[in-house]
Design a protein around this motif. Structure first.
Motif, PDB file in Angstrom:
ATOM      1  N   GLN A  11       2.986  -3.927  -0.421  1.00  0.00           N
ATOM      2  CA  GLN A  11       2.374  -3.087   0.488  1.00  0.00           C
ATOM      3  C   GLN A  11       2.917  -3.532   1.837  1.00  0.00           C
ATOM      4  O   GLN A  11       3.325  -2.597   2.803  1.00  0.00           O
ATOM      5  N   GLY A  14       6.620  -1.884   3.018  1.00  0.00           N
ATOM      6  CA  GLY A  14       6.644  -0.259   3.222  1.00  0.00           C
ATOM      7  C   GLY A  14       6.860   0.072   4.794  1.00  0.00           C
ATOM      8  O   GLY A  14       7.003  -0.840   5.690  1.00  0.00           O
ATOM      9  N   ILE A  62       3.873   3.292   4.054  1.00  0.00           N
ATOM     10  CA  ILE A  62       4.216   3.969   2.849  1.00  0.00           C
ATOM     11  C   ILE A  62       5.509   3.155   2.388  1.00  0.00           C
ATOM     12  O   ILE A  62       6.207   2.814   3.114  1.00  0.00           O
ATOM     13  N   TYR A  67       6.950  12.718   1.323  1.00  0.00           N
ATOM     14  CA  TYR A  67       5.451  12.945   1.352  1.00  0.00           C
ATOM     15  C   TYR A  67       5.342  13.987   2.310  1.00  0.00           C
ATOM     16  O   TYR A  67       6.075  14.687   3.047  1.00  0.00           O
TER      17      TYR A  67
END
Length: 146
Positions: A11, A14, A62, A67
């Motif tokens: 994480q 990102g 992200i 997306y």
């Protein structure tokens, strides 16, 4: 425990997406708008949901991919923003994202029909205009129903 540490490291690598939600007419920040992130492939379930702060600011992290960012707030039309993260960027600033207000109702028409039979304390009212058979029956036949 090891799996948990790996997900934290993944994480942290990102890209951080920043933006500000703003009213399109008054140009004022919109607090607590809902930001939902979807995969572009047409998934109907969000992979991330968050809210903007009291100043309309939001920040999400992200990974690489395509997306759709869906921004919604009560009283406003939803805005969808396409996002593509191809490289390893530290941050991506979307700037100000404007939400348009939903159209206000100009007038409301309320209609009601009287019940066929109304019972009051001192009488019973038979509303002939609401009886579907009133066009085909004689008045005496309608009175017999009461």
């Amino acid at each position: 425990m090891f799996f948990f540490k790996q997900s934290l490291i993944a994480q942290e690598k990102g890209t951080i997406i920043n933006g500000k939600i703003v009213d399109s007419i008054e140009k004022t920040p919109l607090s607590f708008a809902t930001i939902s992130l979807f995969h572009r492939e047409g998934s109907d379930k969000p992979i991330l949901v968050t809210t903007a702060d009291s100043k309309g600011l939001f920040s999400i992290r992200i990974g690489r991919g395509n997306y759709i960012l869906d921004i919604s707030r009560s009283g406003y039309l939803n805005v969808k923003q396409s996002i593509e993260v191809v490289g390893q960027l530290d941050t991506m600033d979307l700037g100000q994202l404007y939400l348009d207000r939903k159209a206000d109702l100009k007038a409301v028409v309320v209609t009601a029909t009287k019940p066929l039979i109304e019972q009051l304390d001192d009488r019973i009212i038979y509303n002939v205009e609401n009886d579907p058979l009133s066009n085909s029956q004689m008045a005496i036949d309608l009175l017999r129903k009461t």
